[in-house]
Every structure is written in C-alpha cells, then in structure tokens.
Design an enzyme around this catalytic site. Structure first.
Site, PDB file in Angstrom:
ATOM      1  N   GLU A   1      63.849 -43.745  63.818  1.00 27.43           N
ATOM      2  CA  GLU A   1      63.835 -44.911  64.713  1.00 27.43           C
ATOM      3  C   GLU A   1      63.512 -44.421  66.124  1.00 27.43           C
ATOM      4  OE1 GLU A   1      67.193 -47.910  62.837  1.00 27.43           O
ATOM      5  OE2 GLU A   1      67.911 -46.162  63.907  1.00 27.43           O
TER       6      GLU A   1
ATOM      7  N   HIS B   1      65.743 -41.242  66.564  1.00 32.81           N
ATOM      8  CA  HIS B   1      66.898 -41.165  65.669  1.00 32.81           C
ATOM      9  C   HIS B   1      66.505 -40.837  64.230  1.00 32.81           C
ATOM     10  CE1 HIS B   1      70.424 -43.376  63.601  1.00 32.81           C
ATOM     11  NE2 HIS B   1      70.754 -42.129  63.838  1.00 32.81           N
TER      12      HIS B   1
ATOM     13  N   ASN C   1      71.686 -48.509  61.240  1.00 37.19           N
ATOM     14  CA  ASN C   1      73.149 -48.443  61.296  1.00 37.19           C
ATOM     15  C   ASN C   1      73.794 -49.820  61.398  1.00 37.19           C
ATOM     16  OD1 ASN C   1      73.548 -45.775  60.793  1.00 37.19           O
ATOM     17  ND2 ASN C   1      73.544 -45.151  62.930  1.00 37.19           N
TER      18      ASN C   1
ATOM     19  N   SER D   1      73.187 -41.661  67.273  1.00 39.02           N
ATOM     20  CA  SER D   1      73.206 -42.750  66.291  1.00 39.02           C
ATOM     21  C   SER D   1      73.494 -44.095  66.937  1.00 39.02           C
ATOM     22  CB  SER D   1      74.305 -42.501  65.256  1.00 39.02           C
ATOM     23  OG  SER D   1      74.085 -41.311  64.586  1.00 39.02           O
TER      24      SER D   1
HETATM   25  N1  CAA Z   1      70.027 -31.281  52.794  1.00 33.41           N
HETATM   26  C1  CAA Z   1      68.726 -31.028  52.582  1.00 33.41           C
HETATM   27  N2  CAA Z   1      68.084 -31.434  51.467  1.00 33.41           N
HETATM   28  C2  CAA Z   1      68.804 -32.103  50.552  1.00 33.41           C
HETATM   29  C3  CAA Z   1      70.167 -32.401  50.713  1.00 33.41           C
HETATM   30  C4  CAA Z   1      70.787 -31.956  51.918  1.00 33.41           C
HETATM   31  N3  CAA Z   1      72.062 -32.201  52.194  1.00 33.41           N
HETATM   32  N4  CAA Z   1      70.599 -33.097  49.636  1.00 33.41           N
HETATM   33  C5  CAA Z   1      69.554 -33.214  48.817  1.00 33.41           C
HETATM   34  N5  CAA Z   1      68.467 -32.626  49.359  1.00 33.41           N
HETATM   35  C6  CAA Z   1      67.113 -32.574  48.799  1.00 33.41           C
HETATM   36  C7  CAA Z   1      67.040 -31.734  47.542  1.00 33.41           C
HETATM   37  O1  CAA Z   1      66.751 -30.391  47.847  1.00 33.41           O
HETATM   38  C8  CAA Z   1      65.914 -32.407  46.807  1.00 33.41           C
HETATM   39  O2  CAA Z   1      64.680 -31.996  47.350  1.00 33.41           O
HETATM   40  P1  CAA Z   1      63.368 -31.830  46.427  1.00 33.41           P
HETATM   41  O3  CAA Z   1      63.325 -32.992  45.488  1.00 33.41           O
HETATM   42  O4  CAA Z   1      62.225 -31.809  47.372  1.00 33.41           O
HETATM   43  O5  CAA Z   1      63.567 -30.566  45.724  1.00 33.41           O
HETATM   44  C9  CAA Z   1      66.042 -33.890  47.164  1.00 33.41           C
HETATM   45  O6  CAA Z   1      66.801 -33.911  48.384  1.00 33.41           O
HETATM   46  C10 CAA Z   1      66.781 -34.663  46.105  1.00 33.41           C
HETATM   47  O7  CAA Z   1      68.042 -34.020  45.908  1.00 33.41           O
HETATM   48  P2  CAA Z   1      68.904 -34.078  44.577  1.00 33.41           P
HETATM   49  O8  CAA Z   1      67.983 -34.232  43.398  1.00 33.41           O
HETATM   50  O9  CAA Z   1      69.852 -32.925  44.584  1.00 33.41           O
HETATM   51  O10 CAA Z   1      69.847 -35.343  44.771  1.00 33.41           O
HETATM   52  P3  CAA Z   1      69.502 -36.848  44.897  1.00 33.41           P
HETATM   53  O11 CAA Z   1      68.256 -37.224  44.197  1.00 33.41           O
HETATM   54  O12 CAA Z   1      70.769 -37.520  44.570  1.00 33.41           O
HETATM   55  O13 CAA Z   1      69.223 -37.045  46.466  1.00 33.41           O
HETATM   56  C11 CAA Z   1      69.924 -37.645  48.628  1.00 33.41           C
HETATM   57  C12 CAA Z   1      70.175 -36.729  47.452  1.00 33.41           C
HETATM   58  C13 CAA Z   1      68.530 -37.361  49.219  1.00 33.41           C
HETATM   59  C14 CAA Z   1      70.971 -37.323  49.682  1.00 33.41           C
HETATM   60  C15 CAA Z   1      69.989 -39.120  48.120  1.00 33.41           C
HETATM   61  O14 CAA Z   1      71.203 -39.326  47.452  1.00 33.41           O
HETATM   62  C16 CAA Z   1      69.895 -40.152  49.237  1.00 33.41           C
HETATM   63  O15 CAA Z   1      68.810 -40.495  49.666  1.00 33.41           O
HETATM   64  N6  CAA Z   1      71.056 -40.649  49.672  1.00 33.41           N
HETATM   65  C17 CAA Z   1      71.132 -41.660  50.731  1.00 33.41           C
HETATM   66  C18 CAA Z   1      71.096 -40.971  52.056  1.00 33.41           C
HETATM   67  C19 CAA Z   1      71.111 -41.967  53.173  1.00 33.41           C
HETATM   68  O16 CAA Z   1      71.295 -43.155  53.013  1.00 33.41           O
HETATM   69  N7  CAA Z   1      70.937 -41.439  54.384  1.00 33.41           N
HETATM   70  C20 CAA Z   1      71.025 -42.248  55.583  1.00 33.41           C
HETATM   71  C21 CAA Z   1      72.385 -42.097  56.108  1.00 33.41           C
HETATM   72  S1  CAA Z   1      72.677 -43.070  57.523  1.00 33.41           S
HETATM   73  C22 CAA Z   1      72.414 -42.020  58.770  1.00 33.41           C
HETATM   74  O17 CAA Z   1      71.975 -40.914  58.629  1.00 33.41           O
HETATM   75  C23 CAA Z   1      72.705 -42.639  60.078  1.00 33.41           C
HETATM   76  C24 CAA Z   1      73.102 -41.752  61.148  1.00 33.41           C
HETATM   77  O18 CAA Z   1      73.060 -42.242  62.254  1.00 33.41           O
HETATM   78  C25 CAA Z   1      73.612 -40.373  60.970  1.00 33.41           C
END
Ligand code: CAA
Length: 289
Positions: free
Chosen positions: A156, A144, A195, A123
């Site tokens: 990325e 990434h 990030n 990250s």
């Molecule tokens: N693992 C795998 N799949 C997941 C999951 C998980 N932990 N959480 C949710 N999903 C999937 C579900 O299975 C569902 O898939 P389908 O629609 O294809 O069936 C889809 O995501 C939507 O899930 P939900 O309806 O249960 O929940 P939601 O609509 O609230 O979505 C979320 C959950 C995708 C996590 C959404 O809240 C989101 O996009 N959150 C923001 C995440 C984000 O910002 N990520 C970037 C983080 S920064 C980073 O990663 C930096 C780094 O360097 C690590």
C-alpha cells in the site's frame, strides 16, 4: 529521480518485516543495508538471510548465482550513519512508536542525500504525523508491506497531503521493481485498506471466542474452509504478532474514543502473559521453533 537511479536502499529495523523487506530488495537487484539498534536483531536478520537464500536454491526458486549475488548486495549493521549515508530510498520499519519514528526521520533527514525518499512501513501511523520533522515533507510517504514480506505481493502506497506526485510515482515503481503489486491510497485513512478490512474480521473472531461461541481453532477452520482464506484470523494474529494487534487497537481507540475499538480482554491477557504469537513460541497456538 527515476526508479532506475535507485541503487542503494536503507531498511531500518531488523525485525520480522524489516529483515524480509531488505532481503526482498536484495533479491530484486538493489544494494541494501539493513540496520537496527539492537545487536541481537542484526545478528538474527543476518542469520535469516544466510539460511533463506540457500533454501531458495534448494527449492529451485533461485539459481546459485542469483542467491550469491543477493547475499553480496545485502549487509547488516547497528550504525545508522553507515546505513543511511548515500541511500537513494529509505524504508523505515522500526517499532510502531510515533515518537521513535519522528526521531528516526529527523536523523534520516540529516544523514541522507537531499534526493532520498523517506518511506515508513508503519501499519497505521500516517506519514503526515512524521513528515513535519524533515525538511523534505514532499519526499515522505507510507509504503506498507505485508507479513511475510518476502511472500505477500501487495504494497500500500499512501499519499499524504504533503507527499508529491513524483514521490508517489517513484514509490509505486520501486514496489513493482521489488516484485510487488502496489495500490495507491490517494488520501490518508486510519488502518489503510487492508488493516481496516482485516480488523473487522479479527474483531468479530475475537468476540466470538470471547463469548465462547467457538474455540479459536474452530473459528480458524470456519474461515479457511468457508471463505478460502489461506489462514484463519487467530493463526494470522500469531504470524503478525498479538502485541501489534493490541497496539493497533489501542491507537485506534485513542484516535476515535469508540469503546468498540478497545482491545478485548482476551487480547490483553495474551499481551500481559507475553504470548505474542510465533515470535514468542506461543500465542493462540504453540510453536516449537
Ligand atoms: N517467511 C518467508 N517465506 C514464507 C514464510 C515466512 N514466514 N512462510 C511461508 N513462506 C513461503 C514458503 O517458503 C513458500 O514459498 P515457495 O512456495 O516459493 O517455496 C510459500 O511461502 C508457501 O509456504 P508454505 O507452503 O509453507 O505455506 P502456505 O502455503 O500455508 O503459505 C503463507 C504460508 C504464505 C503465510 C499463507 O498462509 C498466507 O498467505 N497467509 C496469510 C498471510 C496474510 O494474510 N498476511 C497479511 C497479514 S496482515 C499484515 O501483514 C498487516 C500488517 O500491517 C503487518
């Protein structure tokens, strides 16, 4: 090497990111070996794949044949030699410790065929801090992914001064073949694109909570309801790991010496208490599973 020639991918690290990157690659037609030094992490990643694929079939997102084929393409191991031997492309997603990554890349360089690209999912650690331990720096870059890696579309790709244009093109094409949308960073910058932007948001959110202007819950509500983010900064920190947030802030503080990058006492308290987010059952929120 052309993207069509990538048959076997090795993903190092069976944590949250590594296990989902590996499974995503298997679903998109690659033969994948997902490796971790810890038996329990390997078992957890294998169990996740076993329950995730039938879940996709039940939801109508994959056919039974597609799920069965993906399951047959992925394997999990604690054996690095087995995982990396013959791999055309490696994605390293081990712990965010520079020395560990350098050691892993040294081993990969010894085991992998000369044509293999070695990418890090770090990250914040740029690949120029790692590439020098290999005899193929032109084939080393950052690739990434975002959490949850099976869902988030962005990847990325960061070109270090040592990374060849060919490696960048191949990595971008591989990301597309894995169903992702890649963006290219033409030079290394601390925190990459996402990030850096996210840190600004999270720092402000933590400062507001620290000053007791509002609770984490209300700050999350403000961000989701006013800015349209899918989740607020505190819930997101729980998803990605408060310990990771701490590591990133500390690394940035070491790099810049700027006290504004020092993790807030609220974050330090969470890390010390072992309340790292979803993975420990408690962070800013509590989780039953
Ligand atoms: N693992 C795998 N799949 C997941 C999951 C998980 N932990 N959480 C949710 N999903 C999937 C579900 O299975 C569902 O898939 P389908 O629609 O294809 O069936 C889809 O995501 C939507 O899930 P939900 O309806 O249960 O929940 P939601 O609509 O609230 O979505 C979320 C959950 C995708 C996590 C959404 O809240 C989101 O996009 N959150 C923001 C995440 C984000 O910002 N990520 C970037 C983080 S920064 C980073 O990663 C930096 C780094 O360097 C690590």
């Amino acid at each position: 090497m052309q993207v069509e020639e990538i048959k076997k991918i090795c993903v190092l690290g069976c944590g949250n990111m590594g296990s989902q990157i590996a499974l995503n690659a298997a679903i998109h037609g690659f033969e994948v070996v997902n490796m971790d030094v810890k038996e329990e992490m390997v078992a957890k990643a294998a169990a996740f794949a076993e329950q995730y694929l039938p879940g996709r079939v039940k939801k109508g997102r994959l056919t039974e044949d597609q799920a069965r084929a993906a399951a047959s393409r992925i394997s999990h191991t604690t054996d690095l030699e087995k995982a990396a031997r013959g791999a055309d492309f490696v994605i390293e997603a081990v712990l965010e410790r520079l020395e560990l990554k350098r050691q892993v890349f040294r081993e990969l360089d010894r085991i992998c065929p000369p044509h293999s690209v070695l990418a890090t999912n770090s990250s914040f650690i740029v690949s120029s801090k790692i590439a020098g331990v290999t005899k193929r720096p032109e084939k080393v870059c950052n690739m990434h992914f975002f959490n949850p890696a099976l869902v988030m579309e962005l990847v990325e790709v960061v070109q270090g001064p040592h990374t060849s244009d060919e490696t960048v093109t191949l990595t971008m094409e591989l990301a597309r073949k894995m169903g992702k949308t890649p963006v290219l960073l033409q030079k290394e910058v601390y925190g990459f694109l996402v990030n850096r932007i996210l840190a600004a948001l999270m720092d402000e959110a933590v400062w507001l909570a620290d000053m007791k202007v509002a609770t984490p819950e209300d700050i999350d509500t403000a961000v989701t309801k006013a800015l349209g983010h899918p989740m607020g900064p505190f819930r997101l920190m729980d998803l990605t790991g408060i310990d990771l947030h701490y590591d990133i802030a500390m690394e940035q503080y070491r790099e810049t010496g700027d006290p504004k990058h020092k993790p807030s006492p609220l974050i330090v308290e969470k890390v010390v208490k072992g309340e790292h987010g979803r993975k420990t059952g408690k962070g800013w929120y509590e989780y039953k599973e």
